[in-house]
Design an enzyme around this catalytic site. Sequence first.
Site, PDB file in Angstrom:
ATOM      1  N   HIS A  60       0.831  -1.208   0.000  1.00 25.23           N
ATOM      2  CA  HIS A  60       0.000   0.000   0.000  1.00 25.23           C
ATOM      3  C   HIS A  60       0.867   1.260   0.000  1.00 25.23           C
ATOM      4  O   HIS A  60       1.849   1.345   0.734  1.00 25.23           O
ATOM      5  CB  HIS A  60      -0.877   0.053   1.257  1.00 25.23           C
ATOM      6  CG  HIS A  60      -2.061  -0.856   1.221  1.00 25.23           C
ATOM      7  ND1 HIS A  60      -1.955  -2.222   1.289  1.00 25.23           N
ATOM      8  CD2 HIS A  60      -3.399  -0.578   1.139  1.00 25.23           C
ATOM      9  CE1 HIS A  60      -3.181  -2.752   1.260  1.00 25.23           C
ATOM     10  NE2 HIS A  60      -4.069  -1.772   1.169  1.00 25.23           N
ATOM     11  N   ASN A  64       7.852  -4.473   3.808  1.00 23.41           N
ATOM     12  CA  ASN A  64       6.458  -4.060   3.903  1.00 23.41           C
ATOM     13  C   ASN A  64       5.886  -4.301   5.290  1.00 23.41           C
ATOM     14  O   ASN A  64       5.192  -3.445   5.853  1.00 23.41           O
ATOM     15  CB  ASN A  64       5.642  -4.816   2.851  1.00 23.41           C
ATOM     16  CG  ASN A  64       4.174  -4.439   2.859  1.00 23.41           C
ATOM     17  OD1 ASN A  64       3.810  -3.301   3.121  1.00 23.41           O
ATOM     18  ND2 ASN A  64       3.317  -5.408   2.583  1.00 23.41           N
TER      19      ASN A  64
END
Length: 346
Positions: free
Chosen positions: A213, A243
């Site tokens: 994201h 991440n």
Amino acid sequence: MASRKRKSSLAPLHWFHRLRQRLTGRTACFIWGALFGNAVLVQTLGPWDLLTRSPESLLSERWRLVLNDARQQLRGWGQAWTDDATRLFKQRVGEWANAPEATISLPAPAASTADDSSAFAACSDQFPQRRALQPASVDALWSARALCSDGFAVLYSGRTKTPMVVVERLNRHRLQQAAGLARTDRFYADARVPGSQRADLSDYQGSGYDRGHMAAAANQYTASGMAQSFALTNMVPQDPTHNRKVWAKLEADVRKYAQRAAGDVFVYTGPLYTDAAPRMGSGQVWVPSQLFKLVYDASSQRAWAYVLPNNAQAQIQRPMDYAEFVVQTGWHLLAGLPVRAGVHTP
């Protein structure tokens, strides 16, 4: 009348003489040894010995030991040279590996004034002073387009098939609402983008990269915004460890700061690429070498940024100020806005 020159009857003897020289030349050093006595050689040399026995077998025991010592010395020198060369090579490789990679300077889009019409008209409130980025100012090579969602704005590239920049407006009220929303985890290809310019779920399958994201799901304060945050137009290929650890911590740190801030905090997030960026999947999605996050506190007018390599070894360092961020990335994202000097540590 000239007489014909007769061939020498000694020609075969000359040929034999040359052959004998070639056969015995390889042992010339041992013949010299024989002339100086039997200190070096085991016995007096015979012609058959010169042609059939190995040179070392003709040496006395004492001189064999001398020869072995010399060999050991040469091996020691060779090993020392090899160790030095290997150490120097590893040092140079380490320097090259740690050297900053050359990144592509993505064209910085112009920011509109507060009165300009904009491709981001539906979500201009995500930008400080409503100064939205202008996709039309980006070189057509990047196939830039504006995408609005409830909680963020995306400047998307149909060339890289990833966001170029994602912008969010965070504040205490929005984040308090976001705390009560459940994460959906329903990723999908964004139908707002033509098929030839968008990433598909199959591009990420088996790639070894996460769907990372840019606008964090935990920042979304409406159900529709949460769902929209899982569109692949909000994703880049991201190292899984990066991440889930260092990037997740950075996102949490920014949220904590925004919850304490006096007003709105604007967050710009995006990827950076090397000149030879790897491609992923059948859609040839670009894999970034680095990710950046620029934070702008509209109340204090302070800005700071992080640029992290997209790998498992990345660590959060002291943030850089806005001027350094512009130099390192080429992005003038706060052009026309008041920015005070100095780094703020969340």
